[in-house]
Design a protein around this motif. Structure first.
Motif, PDB file in Angstrom:
ATOM      1  N   LEU A 135      66.969  16.964  31.942  1.00 46.64           N
ATOM      2  CA  LEU A 135      67.115  17.995  30.921  1.00 46.64           C
ATOM      3  C   LEU A 135      66.358  17.671  29.635  1.00 46.64           C
ATOM      4  CD1 LEU A 135      68.345  20.652  30.050  1.00 46.64           C
ATOM      5  CD2 LEU A 135      70.403  19.416  29.350  1.00 46.64           C
ATOM      6  N   GLN A 136      66.494  16.457  29.143  1.00 47.53           N
ATOM      7  CA  GLN A 136      65.862  16.092  27.878  1.00 47.53           C
ATOM      8  C   GLN A 136      64.335  16.087  27.977  1.00 47.53           C
ATOM      9  OE1 GLN A 136      67.090  12.247  26.458  1.00 47.53           O
ATOM     10  NE2 GLN A 136      66.294  12.557  24.394  1.00 47.53           N
ATOM     11  N   GLU A 151      75.678  21.824  31.769  1.00 44.36           N
ATOM     12  CA  GLU A 151      76.391  23.028  32.205  1.00 44.36           C
ATOM     13  C   GLU A 151      75.965  23.399  33.626  1.00 44.36           C
ATOM     14  OE1 GLU A 151      78.693  24.611  30.218  1.00 44.36           O
ATOM     15  OE2 GLU A 151      78.365  23.045  28.702  1.00 44.36           O
ATOM     16  N   ARG A 152      74.677  23.245  33.893  1.00 42.97           N
ATOM     17  CA  ARG A 152      74.129  23.532  35.227  1.00 42.97           C
ATOM     18  C   ARG A 152      72.733  22.965  35.313  1.00 42.97           C
ATOM     19  NH1 ARG A 152      70.078  27.198  34.890  1.00 42.97           N
ATOM     20  NH2 ARG A 152      70.135  28.829  33.301  1.00 42.97           N
ATOM     21  N   PHE A 212      70.938  22.393  24.389  1.00 48.91           N
ATOM     22  CA  PHE A 212      69.812  22.944  25.144  1.00 48.91           C
ATOM     23  C   PHE A 212      70.158  24.320  25.698  1.00 48.91           C
ATOM     24  CE2 PHE A 212      69.091  18.462  24.941  1.00 48.91           C
ATOM     25  CZ  PHE A 212      67.715  18.295  24.962  1.00 48.91           C
ATOM     26  N   PHE A 213      69.177  25.244  25.605  1.00 49.91           N
ATOM     27  CA  PHE A 213      69.373  26.615  26.072  1.00 49.91           C
ATOM     28  C   PHE A 213      68.212  27.023  26.982  1.00 49.91           C
ATOM     29  CE2 PHE A 213      71.481  26.305  21.996  1.00 49.91           C
ATOM     30  CZ  PHE A 213      72.681  26.985  22.175  1.00 49.91           C
ATOM     31  N   GLU A 251      71.221  31.174  27.503  1.00 51.75           N
ATOM     32  CA  GLU A 251      72.359  30.491  28.139  1.00 51.75           C
ATOM     33  C   GLU A 251      72.311  28.995  27.848  1.00 51.75           C
ATOM     34  OE1 GLU A 251      74.158  29.690  32.648  1.00 51.75           O
ATOM     35  OE2 GLU A 251      72.318  30.858  32.359  1.00 51.75           O
ATOM     36  N   LYS A 252      73.439  28.459  27.400  1.00 54.04           N
ATOM     37  CA  LYS A 252      73.538  27.024  27.178  1.00 54.04           C
ATOM     38  C   LYS A 252      73.516  26.308  28.527  1.00 54.04           C
ATOM     39  CE  LYS A 252      76.647  23.432  25.400  1.00 54.04           C
ATOM     40  NZ  LYS A 252      77.965  23.146  24.759  1.00 54.04           N
ATOM     41  N   VAL A 253      72.643  25.271  28.634  1.00 55.22           N
ATOM     42  CA  VAL A 253      72.538  24.544  29.903  1.00 55.22           C
ATOM     43  C   VAL A 253      72.908  23.068  29.776  1.00 55.22           C
ATOM     44  CG1 VAL A 253      70.837  26.114  30.903  1.00 55.22           C
ATOM     45  CG2 VAL A 253      70.064  24.184  29.489  1.00 55.22           C
TER      46      VAL A 253
END
Length: 322
Positions: free
Chosen positions: A58-59, A105-106, A143-144, A152-154
Motif C-alpha cells: 500500500l505505501q 481496509e482491503r 490512503f484513499f 474510498e479509504k483503503v
C-alpha cells in the motif's frame, strides 16, 4: 513551569490535516509482479480475474521515487513534518522511529488511482529516556482510492517518532577540585549501533573483524544463504560450513534514505542490495559514490571499515571503476 511559546505553536498544529499526495502511477500489474517475485509470493487475483496488489504494498504506490519530495502535479506543497522541523530549531534534532503500523481496509486493484492525506495526531508530553529528553510525535497517513461515487479509504499508516536532545553524560567540573583542562572539548560523539549477534551469525561478524566475507553454505546441497540461519531453506539440512566470498558483486537493488536524519550517518544515505559473484545477496551501505549516481547492475567491491574508535567493523561496498 509555563509552557514555552514554541511548544504552544507545536501543539497548535495537532489535528492539522495536510493535503493530498497523489500516486505517480495507477496500481499496475508490472509493479505487482516484480514485488511478488522479490517476496516469493504469487500474484493475487480477484474472482473476476482482476489483478490485486498485496496489502503490504500500500505505501509503495504513493512514494515519490529516488528524487526527494518529487510528487505528482496536484499534490499538496505543505510539509506534513513541519512540527519536526520546529522541534529541530529548538535543539531537538535527533530522531528515532518508534512505531510504523500499517493497517488495511482491503486490497487495491489494478487500475485504481491512490492518494493519501496526513494528520498530525499528537505531540506527547516531555519524556526523559536513555537516549535523551524529547517528545513522541505521531502522524497518521490515510490512503484513499479515487472512485466516481466517492473516494474510498483503503488503509492507514501510523508513524511515530521520538524527537529528542541527546543525553549528555558529561557532568560539570567541581570548581573546587579540578582544572578546566579536565573537561571534554564538546558533547560525546554519537556511535553507530552494533549489530545483533547470535549463535547463528557470530561466524559472519567474526569474519568481518578479520577482513573476510564469510557466507553460510549447506553441506548437503551446497546452497548459499544469507542472512545466516540454522536450517537450509532448500533441503532442510542442519549441517553447514562457510565459503569465503571474493567480495565482488553488483548492485541488485538499492534505496536512498533521506529522512529521518539519524546521526552519525551521512544523508542522503544509499543502501544497496548486493548480489555477490558467488550467487547470494546481502544488504550493506554503499560508499564512495553520490546517491544520484548509484545504478542497478553497477560493479562493487567489499571493503571493511572500522567505526566507534575501532570497536565496530562493518562490510561496506564501493563502486569499481569501469
Amino acid at each position: 513551569m509555563a509552557e514555552q511559546d514554541w511548544m504552544k505553536r507545536a501543539r497548535a498544529l495537532v489535528g492539522k490535516q495536510y493535503g493530498r499526495v497523489y500516486a505517480w502511477d495507477k496500481v499496475n500489474a508490472p509493479m505487482i509482479r516484480q514485488w511478488c517475485e522479490l517476496m516469493g509470493v504469487a500474484v493475487p487475483v480477484d474472482a473476476d480475474g482482476t489483478v490485486l496488489a498485496p496489502a503490504a504494498m500500500l505505501q509503495v504506490w504513493c512514494m515519490e521515487g529516488p528524487v526527494a519530495n518529487n510528487y505528482p502535479p496536484g499534490s499538496t506543497t505543505e510539509n506534513p513534518y513541519e512540527v519536526l522541523k520546529l522541534m529541530e530549531t529548538e535543539g531537538f534534532a535527533s530522531v528515532v522511529a518508534v512505531n510504523s503500523e500499517l493497517s488495511f481496509e482491503r486490497m487495491v486493484r489494478e487500475g485504481e488511482k491512490l492518494y493519501y492525506t496526513t494528520r498530525l495526531d499528537s505531540v506527547g508530553e516531555e519524556k526523559t529516556t536513555a537516549l535523551g529528553t524529547g517528545f513522541f510525535v505521531t502522524l497518521v497517513m490515510t490512503f484513499f482510492a479515487e472512485q466516481s461515487a466517492g473516494d474510498e479509504k483503503v488503509g492507514e499508516l501510523l508513524f511515530r517518532v521520538f524527537k529528542f536532545r541527546p543525553a549528555n553524560p558529561v557532568k560539570p567540573a567541581d570548581s573546587s577540585s579540578g582544572s578546566k583542562a579536565d573537561l571534554p572539548a564538546g558533547p560525546p560523539k554519537i556511535k553507530r549501533s552494533a549489530p545483533g549477534i547470535s549463535d547463528d551469525n557470530r561466524f559472519f561478524w567474526d569474519g568481518v573483524r578479520e577482513g573476510r566475507l564469510l557466507i553460510q553454505r549447506c553441506k548437503s546441497c551446497g546452497s548459499l544463504r544469507h542472512p545466516p540461519g540454522p536450517v537450509c531453506p532448500s533441503c532442510h539440512s542442519f549441517e553447514w560450513d562457510t565459503l569465503q566470498a571474493s567480495g565482488g558483486g553488483t548492485v541488485y537493488s538499492f534505496v536512498v534514505m533521506h529522512y529521518p536524519e539519524v546521526p552519525p550517518f551521512d544523508h542522503p544515505n544509499p543502501i544497496g542490495l548486493i548480489e555477490l559473484d558467488e550467487g547470494t545477496r546481502l544488504v550493506a551501505q554503499l560508499v564512495g559514490i553520490k546517491p544520484s549516481e548509484v545504478q542497478i547492475g553497477q560493479r562493487v567491491q567489499v571493503e571493511f571499515n572500522a567505526f566507534n574508535d575501532g570497536e565496530l567493523v562493518l562490510p561496506q561496498f564501493r563502486p569499481v571503476p569501469a
